[in-house]
Design an enzyme around this catalytic site. Structure first.
Site: not given
Ligand code: GLC
Ligand code: CA
Length: 551
Positions: A97, A198, A257, A335-336
Protein backbone atom coordinates in the site's frame (compact mmCIF):
# COMPACT_ATOMS: atom_id res chain seq x y z
CA UNK A 1 2.08 -9.33 -23.91
CA UNK A 2 0.86 -10.94 -20.77
CA UNK A 3 1.96 -9.93 -17.27
CA UNK A 4 1.78 -11.81 -14.01
CA UNK A 5 -1.05 -9.61 -12.82
CA UNK A 6 -3.31 -10.58 -15.70
CA UNK A 7 -3.76 -13.79 -13.71
CA UNK A 8 -3.63 -12.33 -10.23
CA UNK A 9 -5.85 -13.54 -7.43
CA UNK A 10 -5.15 -11.10 -4.65
CA UNK A 11 -5.61 -11.59 -0.92
CA UNK A 12 -5.79 -8.40 1.10
CA UNK A 13 -4.11 -8.58 4.49
CA UNK A 14 -4.75 -6.02 7.20
CA UNK A 15 -1.39 -6.65 8.86
CA UNK A 16 -2.41 -5.65 12.38
CA UNK A 17 -5.19 -8.24 12.42
CA UNK A 18 -3.80 -11.21 10.55
CA UNK A 19 -1.35 -13.03 12.83
CA UNK A 20 0.57 -11.82 15.86
CA UNK A 21 3.87 -13.60 16.39
CA UNK A 22 5.19 -12.00 19.60
CA UNK A 23 2.20 -11.71 21.92
CA UNK A 24 1.82 -7.92 21.83
CA UNK A 25 -1.67 -8.27 20.36
CA UNK A 26 -0.74 -6.66 17.03
CA UNK A 27 -0.35 -8.69 13.87
CA UNK A 28 3.08 -8.49 12.28
CA UNK A 29 5.29 -9.48 9.35
CA UNK A 30 6.56 -12.62 11.08
CA UNK A 31 2.96 -13.63 11.63
CA UNK A 32 2.31 -13.33 7.90
CA UNK A 33 5.42 -15.41 7.21
CA UNK A 34 4.03 -18.20 9.41
CA UNK A 35 0.84 -18.24 7.36
CA UNK A 36 2.33 -18.53 3.88
CA UNK A 37 1.37 -22.23 3.68
CA UNK A 38 -2.26 -21.24 4.37
CA UNK A 39 -2.16 -18.60 1.62
CA UNK A 40 -0.65 -21.05 -0.80
CA UNK A 41 -3.28 -23.65 -0.07
CA UNK A 42 -6.04 -21.10 -0.53
CA UNK A 43 -4.85 -20.70 -4.11
CA UNK A 44 -4.16 -16.99 -4.20
CA UNK A 45 -1.04 -15.74 -5.98
CA UNK A 46 -0.61 -12.20 -4.65
CA UNK A 47 -1.12 -10.36 -1.39
CA UNK A 48 -1.84 -6.70 -0.83
CA UNK A 49 -0.66 -5.47 2.55
CA UNK A 50 -2.23 -2.39 4.10
CA UNK A 51 0.49 0.11 5.14
CA UNK A 52 3.36 -1.25 7.22
CA UNK A 53 5.57 1.86 7.35
CA UNK A 54 6.54 3.86 10.45
CA UNK A 55 3.36 5.53 11.65
CA UNK A 56 1.78 7.04 14.75
CA UNK A 57 -1.22 4.85 13.74
CA UNK A 58 -3.77 7.65 13.85
CA UNK A 59 -5.33 5.99 10.80
CA UNK A 60 -3.81 2.54 11.28
CA UNK A 61 -0.78 3.16 9.11
CA UNK A 62 -2.26 5.47 6.45
CA UNK A 63 -0.50 8.26 8.35
CA UNK A 64 3.10 7.58 7.36
CA UNK A 65 5.96 9.19 9.27
CA UNK A 66 8.76 7.39 7.41
CA UNK A 67 8.28 5.66 4.08
CA UNK A 68 11.67 4.00 4.24
CA UNK A 69 11.22 1.93 7.39
CA UNK A 70 8.81 -0.65 8.79
CA UNK A 71 6.79 0.33 11.83
CA UNK A 72 8.40 -1.44 14.79
CA UNK A 73 5.01 -2.73 15.96
CA UNK A 74 4.75 -4.58 12.64
CA UNK A 75 8.31 -5.74 12.07
CA UNK A 76 11.76 -4.88 10.82
CA UNK A 77 13.28 -4.33 7.41
CA UNK A 78 15.11 -7.66 7.67
CA UNK A 79 11.77 -9.39 8.28
CA UNK A 80 10.30 -7.60 5.28
CA UNK A 81 13.18 -8.83 3.13
CA UNK A 82 12.55 -12.36 4.39
CA UNK A 83 8.82 -12.02 3.78
CA UNK A 84 9.42 -10.93 0.18
CA UNK A 85 11.80 -13.85 -0.43
CA UNK A 86 9.52 -16.42 1.21
CA UNK A 87 6.44 -15.21 -0.63
CA UNK A 88 8.28 -15.36 -3.91
CA UNK A 89 9.52 -18.86 -3.14
CA UNK A 90 5.84 -19.80 -2.66
CA UNK A 91 4.86 -18.19 -5.97
CA UNK A 92 3.08 -15.28 -4.27
CA UNK A 93 3.54 -11.68 -5.39
CA UNK A 94 3.61 -8.79 -2.95
CA UNK A 95 1.72 -5.53 -3.43
CA UNK A 96 2.38 -2.77 -0.89
CA UNK A 97 0.00 0.00 0.00
CA UNK A 98 1.46 3.30 -1.03
CA UNK A 99 0.08 6.47 0.52
CA UNK A 100 0.77 9.42 -1.77
CA UNK A 101 -1.88 12.01 -0.97
CA UNK A 102 -0.71 12.85 2.55
CA UNK A 103 1.83 12.06 5.25
CA UNK A 104 1.60 11.95 9.01
CA UNK A 105 2.06 15.26 10.82
CA UNK A 106 4.98 13.45 12.45
CA UNK A 107 6.78 13.09 9.11
CA UNK A 108 10.08 15.05 9.19
CA UNK A 109 8.91 17.08 6.18
CA UNK A 110 5.85 18.35 8.01
CA UNK A 111 7.72 18.83 11.27
CA UNK A 112 10.27 20.97 9.48
CA UNK A 113 7.57 22.85 7.57
CA UNK A 114 6.03 23.84 10.89
CA UNK A 115 9.27 24.43 12.81
CA UNK A 116 10.71 26.75 10.22
CA UNK A 117 8.64 29.21 8.17
CA UNK A 118 11.41 29.30 5.54
CA UNK A 119 11.71 25.53 5.32
CA UNK A 120 11.76 24.15 1.77
CA UNK A 121 9.24 21.64 3.10
CA UNK A 122 6.65 24.34 3.68
CA UNK A 123 5.79 24.02 0.00
CA UNK A 124 5.51 20.22 0.35
CA UNK A 125 2.14 20.84 2.01
CA UNK A 126 -0.82 23.12 1.41
CA UNK A 127 -0.78 26.13 3.70
CA UNK A 128 -3.28 28.91 3.02
CA UNK A 129 -5.35 31.66 4.58
CA UNK A 130 -4.59 34.07 7.39
CA UNK A 131 -5.81 35.11 10.86
CA UNK A 132 -6.54 31.43 11.63
CA UNK A 133 -9.60 31.62 9.41
CA UNK A 134 -10.26 28.61 7.26
CA UNK A 135 -9.80 29.51 3.59
CA UNK A 136 -13.02 27.78 2.45
CA UNK A 137 -15.91 25.57 3.56
CA UNK A 138 -14.61 22.29 2.19
CA UNK A 139 -15.22 19.26 4.39
CA UNK A 140 -12.90 16.41 5.36
CA UNK A 141 -13.79 12.76 4.72
CA UNK A 142 -13.21 12.18 8.41
CA UNK A 143 -15.66 14.88 9.54
CA UNK A 144 -15.34 18.65 10.05
CA UNK A 145 -13.28 21.03 7.93
CA UNK A 146 -10.23 20.20 5.79
CA UNK A 147 -8.37 23.08 7.50
CA UNK A 148 -6.34 23.01 10.68
CA UNK A 149 -4.53 26.08 12.04
CA UNK A 150 -0.76 26.01 11.47
CA UNK A 151 0.69 24.82 14.80
CA UNK A 152 3.51 27.36 14.24
CA UNK A 153 0.98 30.12 14.88
CA UNK A 154 1.46 31.90 11.54
CA UNK A 155 -2.31 32.38 11.22
CA UNK A 156 -2.32 30.17 8.13
CA UNK A 157 -4.04 26.77 8.04
CA UNK A 158 -2.97 23.51 6.45
CA UNK A 159 -5.14 21.25 4.31
CA UNK A 160 -6.08 17.70 5.38
CA UNK A 161 -8.63 15.70 3.43
CA UNK A 162 -8.53 12.93 6.04
CA UNK A 163 -7.58 13.22 9.73
CA UNK A 164 -6.04 16.50 10.92
CA UNK A 165 -2.89 14.53 11.72
CA UNK A 166 -2.61 13.65 8.00
CA UNK A 167 -1.68 16.84 6.11
CA UNK A 168 -2.10 16.63 2.31
CA UNK A 169 1.02 16.81 0.20
CA UNK A 170 1.24 19.57 -2.38
CA UNK A 171 1.54 17.61 -5.65
CA UNK A 172 1.81 20.85 -7.57
CA UNK A 173 5.38 20.94 -6.28
CA UNK A 174 7.64 18.86 -8.59
CA UNK A 175 9.90 18.03 -5.63
CA UNK A 176 7.01 16.26 -3.94
CA UNK A 177 6.34 14.25 -7.09
CA UNK A 178 9.98 13.22 -7.39
CA UNK A 179 10.26 12.43 -3.69
CA UNK A 180 7.33 10.05 -3.90
CA UNK A 181 8.83 8.45 -6.99
CA UNK A 182 12.01 7.82 -5.02
CA UNK A 183 10.00 6.06 -2.34
CA UNK A 184 8.27 3.83 -4.88
CA UNK A 185 11.56 2.91 -6.53
CA UNK A 186 13.18 2.13 -3.20
CA UNK A 187 10.56 -0.56 -2.55
CA UNK A 188 10.54 -1.86 -6.10
CA UNK A 189 14.30 -2.27 -5.92
CA UNK A 190 13.68 -4.50 -2.91
CA UNK A 191 11.69 -6.80 -5.13
CA UNK A 192 8.06 -6.02 -4.38
CA UNK A 193 5.71 -6.61 -7.31
CA UNK A 194 3.11 -3.92 -7.13
CA UNK A 195 1.76 -0.79 -5.49
CA UNK A 196 -1.78 -0.18 -4.34
CA UNK A 197 -1.84 3.56 -4.76
CA UNK A 198 -3.93 5.03 -1.99
CA UNK A 199 -6.44 7.83 -2.62
CA UNK A 200 -4.60 8.96 -5.78
CA UNK A 201 -7.66 10.66 -7.24
CA UNK A 202 -7.35 13.37 -4.58
CA UNK A 203 -3.84 14.67 -5.22
CA UNK A 204 -5.08 17.67 -7.25
CA UNK A 205 -7.18 20.44 -5.69
CA UNK A 206 -9.20 23.20 -7.32
CA UNK A 207 -8.61 26.88 -6.64
CA UNK A 208 -8.88 27.15 -2.86
CA UNK A 209 -10.62 30.51 -3.02
CA UNK A 210 -13.99 28.89 -3.68
CA UNK A 211 -16.69 27.79 -1.28
CA UNK A 212 -18.73 24.76 -2.24
CA UNK A 213 -22.31 25.92 -2.81
CA UNK A 214 -24.45 24.65 0.05
CA UNK A 215 -27.65 25.27 1.95
CA UNK A 216 -25.88 24.36 5.16
CA UNK A 217 -24.98 27.18 7.54
CA UNK A 218 -22.05 29.51 6.82
CA UNK A 219 -19.91 27.76 9.44
CA UNK A 220 -20.60 24.25 8.23
CA UNK A 221 -17.97 22.30 6.34
CA UNK A 222 -19.33 20.26 3.44
CA UNK A 223 -17.90 17.48 1.30
CA UNK A 224 -16.76 19.14 -1.90
CA UNK A 225 -15.60 16.29 -4.16
CA UNK A 226 -15.72 18.33 -7.38
CA UNK A 227 -12.98 20.48 -5.84
CA UNK A 228 -10.71 17.63 -4.75
CA UNK A 229 -11.51 14.43 -6.62
CA UNK A 230 -10.57 13.32 -10.15
CA UNK A 231 -9.39 16.73 -11.36
CA UNK A 232 -7.37 16.76 -14.62
CA UNK A 233 -4.07 17.42 -12.83
CA UNK A 234 -4.34 14.00 -11.21
CA UNK A 235 -3.55 12.51 -14.60
CA UNK A 236 -1.03 15.14 -15.54
CA UNK A 237 1.02 14.52 -12.42
CA UNK A 238 0.63 10.77 -12.12
CA UNK A 239 1.31 9.87 -15.73
CA UNK A 240 5.05 10.60 -15.55
CA UNK A 241 5.20 9.00 -12.12
CA UNK A 242 3.70 5.76 -13.48
CA UNK A 243 5.72 5.94 -16.69
CA UNK A 244 8.98 6.23 -14.78
CA UNK A 245 8.11 3.28 -12.59
CA UNK A 246 7.17 1.13 -15.58
CA UNK A 247 10.32 2.16 -17.44
CA UNK A 248 12.50 0.83 -14.63
CA UNK A 249 10.22 -1.96 -13.39
CA UNK A 250 7.94 -2.97 -16.27
CA UNK A 251 6.33 -5.85 -14.39
CA UNK A 252 5.05 -3.66 -11.58
CA UNK A 253 1.31 -3.88 -10.99
CA UNK A 254 -0.10 -0.41 -10.42
CA UNK A 255 -3.43 -0.77 -8.68
CA UNK A 256 -5.04 2.57 -7.98
CA UNK A 257 -7.64 3.23 -5.33
CA UNK A 258 -10.19 5.40 -7.12
CA UNK A 259 -13.06 5.38 -4.64
CA UNK A 260 -15.43 7.76 -6.38
CA UNK A 261 -14.36 7.04 -9.96
CA UNK A 262 -17.17 6.07 -12.29
CA UNK A 263 -16.54 3.68 -15.15
CA UNK A 264 -15.55 6.41 -17.61
CA UNK A 265 -12.88 7.69 -15.27
CA UNK A 266 -11.77 4.11 -14.78
CA UNK A 267 -11.23 3.98 -18.55
CA UNK A 268 -9.25 7.23 -18.41
CA UNK A 269 -7.04 5.92 -15.62
CA UNK A 270 -6.41 2.43 -17.03
CA UNK A 271 -6.38 2.65 -20.81
CA UNK A 272 -2.99 1.81 -22.34
CA UNK A 273 -3.01 5.21 -23.92
CA UNK A 274 -3.17 6.85 -20.47
CA UNK A 275 0.00 5.08 -19.28
CA UNK A 276 -1.10 5.26 -15.68
CA UNK A 277 -2.76 2.51 -13.64
CA UNK A 278 -3.17 -1.11 -14.65
CA UNK A 279 -6.45 -1.42 -12.73
CA UNK A 280 -8.46 0.69 -10.34
CA UNK A 281 -10.64 -0.10 -7.35
CA UNK A 282 -13.89 1.84 -7.44
CA UNK A 283 -16.28 2.10 -4.51
CA UNK A 284 -19.18 2.45 -6.92
CA UNK A 285 -19.87 -1.27 -7.14
CA UNK A 286 -22.63 -1.61 -4.61
CA UNK A 287 -25.70 0.54 -5.28
CA UNK A 288 -28.06 0.76 -2.30
CA UNK A 289 -31.84 0.86 -2.41
CA UNK A 290 -32.68 4.57 -2.26
CA UNK A 291 -36.29 3.93 -1.26
CA UNK A 292 -35.02 2.38 1.98
CA UNK A 293 -33.49 5.74 2.91
CA UNK A 294 -34.89 7.78 5.75
CA UNK A 295 -33.95 11.44 5.31
CA UNK A 296 -34.22 12.01 9.04
CA UNK A 297 -31.52 9.51 9.87
CA UNK A 298 -27.75 10.06 9.82
CA UNK A 299 -25.82 8.06 7.24
CA UNK A 300 -24.43 5.56 9.75
CA UNK A 301 -27.94 4.56 10.84
CA UNK A 302 -29.51 4.19 7.39
CA UNK A 303 -30.52 0.73 6.34
CA UNK A 304 -28.14 -0.44 3.63
CA UNK A 305 -30.04 -2.81 1.37
CA UNK A 306 -28.38 -3.64 -1.90
CA UNK A 307 -30.33 -2.62 -4.95
CA UNK A 308 -29.89 -5.88 -6.87
CA UNK A 309 -31.28 -4.79 -10.25
CA UNK A 310 -28.99 -1.75 -10.15
CA UNK A 311 -26.09 -3.93 -9.04
CA UNK A 312 -26.58 -6.23 -12.01
CA UNK A 313 -26.78 -3.30 -14.39
CA UNK A 314 -23.71 -1.72 -12.85
CA UNK A 315 -21.57 -4.87 -13.00
CA UNK A 316 -22.57 -5.35 -16.62
CA UNK A 317 -21.58 -1.79 -17.46
CA UNK A 318 -18.17 -2.21 -15.81
CA UNK A 319 -17.60 -5.54 -17.56
CA UNK A 320 -18.56 -4.14 -20.96
CA UNK A 321 -16.99 -0.71 -20.71
CA UNK A 322 -13.62 -2.03 -19.56
CA UNK A 323 -13.51 -4.89 -22.05
CA UNK A 324 -10.48 -4.38 -24.25
CA UNK A 325 -9.30 -1.62 -21.87
CA UNK A 326 -8.18 -3.13 -18.58
CA UNK A 327 -9.08 -5.72 -16.00
CA UNK A 328 -11.82 -4.72 -13.59
CA UNK A 329 -11.10 -5.37 -9.93
CA UNK A 330 -13.57 -7.88 -8.51
CA UNK A 331 -14.26 -7.57 -4.81
CA UNK A 332 -16.95 -7.68 -2.14
CA UNK A 333 -15.14 -6.03 0.71
CA UNK A 334 -12.07 -4.29 2.05
CA UNK A 335 -10.91 -2.51 5.19
CA UNK A 336 -13.03 0.54 4.35
CA UNK A 337 -16.45 -1.14 4.42
CA UNK A 338 -18.46 -3.63 6.43
CA UNK A 339 -17.72 -7.29 5.70
CA UNK A 340 -19.71 -8.90 2.90
CA UNK A 341 -21.30 -11.46 5.23
CA UNK A 342 -22.61 -8.68 7.48
CA UNK A 343 -23.43 -6.18 4.74
CA UNK A 344 -24.99 -8.28 1.99
CA UNK A 345 -24.81 -12.04 2.20
CA UNK A 346 -26.31 -12.80 5.64
CA UNK A 347 -25.92 -16.59 5.20
CA UNK A 348 -23.36 -19.06 3.88
CA UNK A 349 -25.26 -20.15 0.76
CA UNK A 350 -25.66 -16.57 -0.34
CA UNK A 351 -22.02 -15.69 0.47
CA UNK A 352 -20.79 -18.60 -1.67
CA UNK A 353 -23.10 -17.68 -4.56
CA UNK A 354 -22.08 -14.02 -4.43
CA UNK A 355 -18.42 -15.05 -4.46
CA UNK A 356 -18.88 -17.14 -7.62
CA UNK A 357 -20.90 -14.37 -9.23
CA UNK A 358 -18.26 -11.73 -8.59
CA UNK A 359 -14.99 -13.58 -9.03
CA UNK A 360 -15.78 -15.58 -12.16
CA UNK A 361 -16.45 -12.40 -14.10
CA UNK A 362 -13.62 -10.98 -16.16
CA UNK A 363 -11.15 -9.29 -13.84
CA UNK A 364 -8.88 -9.58 -10.85
CA UNK A 365 -10.37 -10.92 -7.61
CA UNK A 366 -9.30 -9.13 -4.45
CA UNK A 367 -10.38 -11.05 -1.35
CA UNK A 368 -10.41 -9.42 2.07
CA UNK A 369 -8.77 -11.64 4.73
CA UNK A 370 -11.34 -13.72 6.60
CA UNK A 371 -13.89 -13.42 3.80
CA UNK A 372 -12.98 -16.99 2.87
CA UNK A 373 -14.16 -18.05 6.35
CA UNK A 374 -17.38 -16.06 6.22
CA UNK A 375 -16.13 -13.72 8.94
CA UNK A 376 -18.53 -11.00 10.07
CA UNK A 377 -18.09 -7.50 11.44
CA UNK A 378 -17.35 -7.36 15.15
CA UNK A 379 -19.98 -5.78 17.33
CA UNK A 380 -18.73 -2.81 19.33
CA UNK A 381 -20.30 -1.70 22.60
CA UNK A 382 -18.73 1.72 23.02
CA UNK A 383 -18.45 4.66 20.57
CA UNK A 384 -14.65 5.00 21.08
CA UNK A 385 -14.01 1.56 19.63
CA UNK A 386 -14.85 2.93 16.17
CA UNK A 387 -11.98 5.44 16.30
CA UNK A 388 -14.21 7.80 14.34
CA UNK A 389 -15.26 11.22 15.57
CA UNK A 390 -18.59 11.06 13.72
CA UNK A 391 -19.81 8.00 15.65
CA UNK A 392 -20.28 9.60 19.07
CA UNK A 393 -22.40 12.42 17.57
CA UNK A 394 -24.48 9.92 15.61
CA UNK A 395 -25.16 7.87 18.73
CA UNK A 396 -26.09 10.98 20.66
CA UNK A 397 -28.65 12.10 18.10
CA UNK A 398 -30.08 8.67 17.33
CA UNK A 399 -33.77 8.06 17.99
CA UNK A 400 -32.92 4.77 19.68
CA UNK A 401 -30.97 3.57 22.69
CA UNK A 402 -27.17 3.78 22.62
CA UNK A 403 -26.99 -0.03 22.66
CA UNK A 404 -29.24 -0.31 19.62
CA UNK A 405 -27.47 2.48 17.76
CA UNK A 406 -24.08 0.84 18.36
CA UNK A 407 -25.46 -2.45 17.06
CA UNK A 408 -26.61 -0.84 13.82
CA UNK A 409 -23.42 1.16 13.37
CA UNK A 410 -21.37 -1.99 13.97
CA UNK A 411 -22.99 -3.58 10.93
CA UNK A 412 -22.19 -0.59 8.67
CA UNK A 413 -18.87 0.74 9.81
CA UNK A 414 -15.38 -0.05 8.49
CA UNK A 415 -13.66 -0.43 11.88
CA UNK A 416 -15.53 -3.58 13.01
CA UNK A 417 -14.55 -5.15 9.66
CA UNK A 418 -10.91 -5.13 10.80
CA UNK A 419 -11.14 -7.79 13.52
CA UNK A 420 -8.51 -10.47 14.20
CA UNK A 421 -8.39 -13.46 11.89
CA UNK A 422 -10.03 -16.64 13.19
CA UNK A 423 -7.26 -19.19 12.89
CA UNK A 424 -8.17 -21.95 15.31
CA UNK A 425 -10.07 -22.80 18.48
CA UNK A 426 -7.39 -21.76 20.93
CA UNK A 427 -7.40 -18.52 22.97
CA UNK A 428 -8.06 -15.45 20.76
CA UNK A 429 -8.60 -17.87 17.86
CA UNK A 430 -4.85 -18.34 17.55
CA UNK A 431 -4.40 -14.71 16.50
CA UNK A 432 -2.38 -13.73 19.58
CA UNK A 433 -1.31 -15.02 22.96
CA UNK A 434 -1.75 -11.47 24.28
CA UNK A 435 -4.62 -8.96 24.19
CA UNK A 436 -5.81 -8.32 20.61
CA UNK A 437 -5.40 -4.65 19.63
CA UNK A 438 -9.01 -4.62 18.43
CA UNK A 439 -11.83 -6.66 19.88
CA UNK A 440 -15.59 -6.76 20.07
CA UNK A 441 -18.35 -9.31 20.19
CA UNK A 442 -17.89 -11.93 17.51
CA UNK A 443 -20.45 -13.81 15.49
CA UNK A 444 -20.00 -17.58 15.82
CA UNK A 445 -17.92 -18.42 12.75
CA UNK A 446 -15.88 -21.61 12.42
CA UNK A 447 -12.12 -21.12 12.45
CA UNK A 448 -9.78 -21.79 9.54
CA UNK A 449 -8.57 -24.98 11.27
CA UNK A 450 -12.12 -26.31 11.66
CA UNK A 451 -13.15 -25.32 8.15
CA UNK A 452 -10.13 -26.98 6.61
CA UNK A 453 -11.53 -30.37 7.69
CA UNK A 454 -15.08 -29.71 6.48
CA UNK A 455 -15.75 -30.33 2.79
CA UNK A 456 -18.81 -28.03 2.81
CA UNK A 457 -17.08 -25.11 4.47
CA UNK A 458 -16.70 -21.62 3.07
CA UNK A 459 -12.94 -22.09 3.07
CA UNK A 460 -13.10 -25.22 0.91
CA UNK A 461 -15.51 -23.42 -1.38
CA UNK A 462 -13.13 -20.50 -1.87
CA UNK A 463 -10.30 -22.95 -2.60
CA UNK A 464 -12.42 -24.59 -5.30
CA UNK A 465 -13.49 -21.22 -6.66
CA UNK A 466 -9.89 -20.03 -7.03
CA UNK A 467 -8.94 -23.30 -8.70
CA UNK A 468 -11.71 -22.61 -11.25
CA UNK A 469 -10.67 -19.00 -11.66
CA UNK A 470 -7.37 -20.27 -13.03
CA UNK A 471 -9.10 -21.92 -16.03
CA UNK A 472 -8.40 -19.81 -19.13
CA UNK A 473 -12.14 -19.51 -19.75
CA UNK A 474 -12.57 -17.54 -16.50
CA UNK A 475 -9.46 -15.47 -17.11
CA UNK A 476 -9.86 -14.35 -20.67
CA UNK A 477 -13.11 -15.85 -21.97
CA UNK A 478 -15.74 -13.54 -23.45
CA UNK A 479 -18.36 -12.31 -21.03
CA UNK A 480 -22.03 -12.22 -21.91
CA UNK A 481 -24.96 -11.42 -19.65
CA UNK A 482 -27.99 -13.67 -20.23
CA UNK A 483 -31.42 -12.03 -20.26
CA UNK A 484 -33.01 -13.27 -17.03
CA UNK A 485 -35.26 -11.52 -14.53
CA UNK A 486 -34.15 -9.15 -11.76
CA UNK A 487 -33.89 -11.91 -9.18
CA UNK A 488 -31.24 -13.83 -11.03
CA UNK A 489 -27.81 -12.91 -12.34
CA UNK A 490 -26.65 -15.23 -15.09
CA UNK A 491 -23.72 -14.82 -17.43
CA UNK A 492 -21.58 -16.91 -19.70
CA UNK A 493 -17.84 -16.95 -20.29
CA UNK A 494 -16.75 -18.54 -23.54
CA UNK A 495 -13.44 -19.51 -24.97
CA UNK A 496 -12.21 -21.95 -27.59
CA UNK A 497 -15.60 -23.56 -28.33
CA UNK A 498 -16.46 -23.99 -24.67
CA UNK A 499 -18.99 -22.09 -22.63
CA UNK A 500 -19.26 -21.76 -18.89
CA UNK A 501 -22.48 -20.50 -17.34
CA UNK A 502 -22.52 -18.84 -13.94
CA UNK A 503 -26.01 -18.73 -12.46
CA UNK A 504 -26.93 -17.02 -9.22
CA UNK A 505 -30.29 -16.63 -7.53
CA UNK A 506 -30.33 -13.27 -5.73
CA UNK A 507 -33.68 -13.94 -4.08
CA UNK A 508 -34.85 -16.21 -1.30
CA UNK A 509 -37.41 -17.90 -3.57
CA UNK A 510 -36.71 -20.86 -5.83
CA UNK A 511 -35.99 -19.63 -9.36
CA UNK A 512 -35.96 -21.23 -12.79
CA UNK A 513 -33.64 -20.09 -15.52
CA UNK A 514 -33.55 -21.15 -19.16
CA UNK A 515 -30.09 -21.99 -20.50
CA UNK A 516 -28.86 -22.63 -24.05
CA UNK A 517 -29.42 -26.31 -24.82
CA UNK A 518 -26.27 -28.37 -24.63
CA UNK A 519 -24.31 -30.85 -22.56
CA UNK A 520 -23.05 -29.42 -19.31
CA UNK A 521 -21.01 -30.57 -16.40
CA UNK A 522 -21.28 -29.02 -12.95
CA UNK A 523 -18.15 -27.31 -11.73
CA UNK A 524 -19.27 -25.69 -8.50
CA UNK A 525 -22.49 -25.05 -6.62
CA UNK A 526 -23.98 -23.48 -3.55
CA UNK A 527 -27.41 -24.34 -2.14
CA UNK A 528 -30.03 -26.45 -3.91
CA UNK A 529 -30.23 -26.87 -7.65
CA UNK A 530 -31.60 -29.08 -10.39
CA UNK A 531 -30.36 -29.13 -13.94
CA UNK A 532 -32.39 -30.40 -16.90
CA UNK A 533 -31.78 -30.13 -20.65
CA UNK A 534 -32.56 -26.46 -21.12
CA UNK A 535 -33.32 -25.27 -17.64
CA UNK A 536 -31.81 -24.82 -14.22
CA UNK A 537 -33.73 -24.55 -10.99
CA UNK A 538 -31.90 -22.75 -8.18
CA UNK A 539 -32.94 -22.86 -4.53
CA UNK A 540 -32.98 -19.77 -2.30
CA UNK A 541 -29.80 -17.71 -2.87
CA UNK A 542 -28.31 -20.65 -4.73
CA UNK A 543 -25.55 -20.56 -7.30
CA UNK A 544 -24.18 -22.91 -9.92
CA UNK A 545 -21.34 -23.00 -12.42
CA UNK A 546 -21.73 -25.19 -15.51
CA UNK A 547 -19.26 -25.96 -18.23
CA UNK A 548 -20.27 -27.29 -21.60
CA UNK A 549 -20.13 -27.33 -25.34
CA UNK A 550 -23.41 -25.86 -26.40
CA UNK A 551 -25.11 -26.52 -29.74
C1 GLC B 1 -7.86 5.18 1.65
C2 GLC B 1 -7.72 4.02 2.60
C3 GLC B 1 -8.35 4.40 3.91
C4 GLC B 1 -7.60 5.58 4.46
C5 GLC B 1 -7.56 6.72 3.44
C6 GLC B 1 -6.57 7.75 3.83
O1 GLC B 1 -9.17 5.47 1.35
O2 GLC B 1 -8.26 2.86 2.03
O3 GLC B 1 -8.37 3.34 4.82
O4 GLC B 1 -8.21 6.03 5.62
O5 GLC B 1 -7.20 6.29 2.16
O6 GLC B 1 -5.26 7.30 3.59
CA1 CA C 1 3.05 -8.48 17.15
Amino acid sequence: MSSWYDHAIIYQIYPKSFQDSNGDGIGDLNGIRQRIPYLKQLGINAIWLNPVFVSPQVDNGYDVANYYAIDDKIGTMAEMDDLIAELHAAGIHLILDFVINHTSDQHPWFKDAVANPHSIYRDYYIFAGHHNQRPNNWGSFFGGTVWEPDPAGTGQSYFHLFDKHMPDLNWKNPEVRLSMEDVAKYWLAKGIDGLRIDAFIHIAKANLAQNFPTNAGANEAVLAEPFYANLPNVQKWLRPFCQHIKADYPETFLLGEAASANVNLAVDYTSQHAQMMDSVITFRYFPLRQSANDVNKPALLQSEDMDWPEFKKNQTIWQQTLSGVSQPVLYWGNHDMARVMTRVAHNAISAKSLAMLMYLQRGIPVIYYGEELGMENLQFTSPDQFQDQTVAATVQHADMSETDALKVISTHHKMPARGPMLWNDEANHGFTTGQPWLSGQEAPVASAATQSTDEDSMLKFYQQLFALKKFPIFQSGDYCLLPTDDDTFVYTRSDAGQTAIVLVNLSSQTKRVAIPSGKYRELLSSGQHEVSAERVELGANGGLVLLGNHD
